[in-house]
Write an enzyme that holds these catalytic residues in place. Sequence first.
Site, PDB file in Angstrom:
ATOM      1  N   TYR A 113       0.843  -1.188   0.000  1.00 20.50           N
ATOM      2  CA  TYR A 113       0.000   0.000   0.000  1.00 20.50           C
ATOM      3  C   TYR A 113       0.887   1.250   0.000  1.00 20.50           C
ATOM      4  O   TYR A 113       1.621   1.508   0.952  1.00 20.50           O
ATOM      5  CB  TYR A 113      -0.911   0.041   1.224  1.00 20.50           C
ATOM      6  CG  TYR A 113      -1.872  -1.110   1.358  1.00 20.50           C
ATOM      7  CD1 TYR A 113      -2.218  -1.897   0.265  1.00 20.50           C
ATOM      8  CD2 TYR A 113      -2.440  -1.416   2.581  1.00 20.50           C
ATOM      9  CE1 TYR A 113      -3.104  -2.956   0.400  1.00 20.50           C
ATOM     10  CE2 TYR A 113      -3.335  -2.468   2.719  1.00 20.50           C
ATOM     11  CZ  TYR A 113      -3.659  -3.240   1.632  1.00 20.50           C
ATOM     12  OH  TYR A 113      -4.535  -4.285   1.770  1.00 20.50           O
TER      13      TYR A 113
ATOM     14  N   HIS B  82      -0.265 -12.082   1.347  1.00 20.89           N
ATOM     15  CA  HIS B  82      -1.282 -11.249   0.699  1.00 20.89           C
ATOM     16  C   HIS B  82      -2.008 -12.000  -0.418  1.00 20.89           C
ATOM     17  O   HIS B  82      -3.229 -11.876  -0.579  1.00 20.89           O
ATOM     18  CB  HIS B  82      -0.612  -9.986   0.151  1.00 20.89           C
ATOM     19  CG  HIS B  82      -1.519  -8.808   0.080  1.00 20.89           C
ATOM     20  ND1 HIS B  82      -1.073  -7.511   0.065  1.00 20.89           N
ATOM     21  CD2 HIS B  82      -2.874  -8.712   0.009  1.00 20.89           C
ATOM     22  CE1 HIS B  82      -2.097  -6.683   0.000  1.00 20.89           C
ATOM     23  NE2 HIS B  82      -3.200  -7.390  -0.047  1.00 20.89           N
TER      24      HIS B  82
ATOM     25  N   SER C  21     -13.076  -4.805   2.608  1.00 23.44           N
ATOM     26  CA  SER C  21     -14.123  -4.205   1.764  1.00 23.44           C
ATOM     27  C   SER C  21     -15.523  -4.609   2.222  1.00 23.44           C
ATOM     28  O   SER C  21     -16.374  -4.993   1.408  1.00 23.44           O
ATOM     29  CB  SER C  21     -13.919  -4.598   0.290  1.00 23.44           C
ATOM     30  OG  SER C  21     -12.729  -4.044  -0.221  1.00 23.44           O
ATOM     31  N   PRO C  22     -15.795  -4.515   3.533  1.00 17.81           N
ATOM     32  CA  PRO C  22     -17.133  -4.898   4.009  1.00 17.81           C
ATOM     33  C   PRO C  22     -18.224  -3.947   3.536  1.00 17.81           C
ATOM     34  O   PRO C  22     -19.409  -4.276   3.626  1.00 17.81           O
ATOM     35  CB  PRO C  22     -16.977  -4.843   5.535  1.00 17.81           C
ATOM     36  CG  PRO C  22     -15.896  -3.834   5.761  1.00 17.81           C
ATOM     37  CD  PRO C  22     -14.933  -4.036   4.628  1.00 17.81           C
ATOM     38  N   LEU C  23     -17.807  -2.788   3.011  1.00 17.45           N
ATOM     39  CA  LEU C  23     -18.775  -1.832   2.451  1.00 17.45           C
ATOM     40  C   LEU C  23     -18.711  -1.817   0.927  1.00 17.45           C
ATOM     41  O   LEU C  23     -19.119  -0.840   0.284  1.00 17.45           O
ATOM     42  CB  LEU C  23     -18.515  -0.428   3.008  1.00 17.45           C
ATOM     43  CG  LEU C  23     -18.620  -0.299   4.529  1.00 17.45           C
ATOM     44  CD1 LEU C  23     -18.341   1.123   4.973  1.00 17.45           C
ATOM     45  CD2 LEU C  23     -19.988  -0.757   5.025  1.00 17.45           C
ATOM     46  N   GLY C  24     -18.198  -2.899   0.342  1.00 22.74           N
ATOM     47  CA  GLY C  24     -18.174  -2.990  -1.119  1.00 22.74           C
ATOM     48  C   GLY C  24     -17.408  -1.861  -1.767  1.00 22.74           C
ATOM     49  O   GLY C  24     -17.860  -1.287  -2.756  1.00 22.74           O
TER      50      GLY C  24
ATOM     51  N   GLY D 173     -17.026   1.037  -0.673  1.00 26.55           N
ATOM     52  CA  GLY D 173     -17.800   2.256  -0.516  1.00 26.55           C
ATOM     53  C   GLY D 173     -19.175   2.226  -1.143  1.00 26.55           C
ATOM     54  O   GLY D 173     -20.033   3.053  -0.806  1.00 26.55           O
TER      55      GLY D 173
ATOM     56  N   GLY E 171     -24.018   3.847   0.233  1.00 17.10           N
ATOM     57  CA  GLY E 171     -25.091   4.672  -0.324  1.00 17.10           C
ATOM     58  C   GLY E 171     -24.635   6.066  -0.698  1.00 17.10           C
ATOM     59  O   GLY E 171     -25.426   6.882  -1.181  1.00 17.10           O
TER      60      GLY E 171
END
Length: 326
Positions: A54, A122, A201-204, A206, A210
């Site tokens: 990163y 990774h 990425s639990p929120l896809g 971002g 929404g």
Amino acid sequence: MKFRTIGDLNVSSLGLGCMGMSEYYGNQNEKESIATLHRALQLGVNFFDTADQYGMGENEELVGRGLKSTRKNIHIATKFGFVRDGDGKIIEINGSPEYVKMACEASLRRLNTDYIDVYYLHRVDTRVPIEETVGAMKELVVEGKVRHIGLSEASAETIRRAQKVHPIAALQTEYSIWSRDIEEEILPLCRDLNLAIVPYSPLGRGFLSGKIKSVDNFVENDYRRNTPRFQGENFNQNLTLVQSLEEIANELSISPSQLALAWLLSNGEDLIPIPGTKRISYLEENIAAIDIDLPKDVKDFIDKTVPVGAAVGDRYSLPSMKLLNR
């Protein structure tokens, strides 16, 4: 804060993914990122996730600087395996024993620490038997440089083979309402072997927040512009799914992000999501999800509204998809 376990580590139920502070999600602001790290500490977060690739090492340095004063009270996870050239292009995955040792030493220097709490491979290097890679990681544990070993996006067979060499404490993998591939085989296996699951990425990326209504909102260097789920008609269809989740969230008087995180947290005490953000406001919104108890009928309705496989488009571009489940 509530806590869950990775091996013998008590970690906050939500960790903080630090990747976007240095790369991939648009522009960076170190002052803002450091402030977010410090606010996370105030809110009880003690589990921070980074990787050597990163920002080509810059993210580990940032995390090391930002958390130096509280190192003994927190848990840092980092990852190795991706090799990039001077221009930032990924040129290979390297899981050779020699590289394992070299990468670990470099991460320790950048993080300004003498041990890593969770050290992940990774991506799996198919040129090197997983037994050899994990064997080298085991030596790092014996030397006291690593406390626990983890894998990322590994296949069930690879996990089984790795486990025979040394206990694997955690599997980091993408998992969210619209990325549920692991539920068929990987999740049950991890539970059989007592591995913690660390969903990234639990929120896809971002999308499930929404807050994303158009890819035009992204700056030019945001990698999501080239991700299949954010492309053309895929984007429009996925936006419809998110709007359905927004309606559910509104009925519960919570945000879509909180709904997505509460859904994950309610799926098992062995799940420790690491939503990434570089903004204090989003961090605070995410942390509030820890106290949300989703009723079973709401979860059933989510499953009906956004069934497994509902998201349109691959998670990554084709070259990156080839690195998954190996």
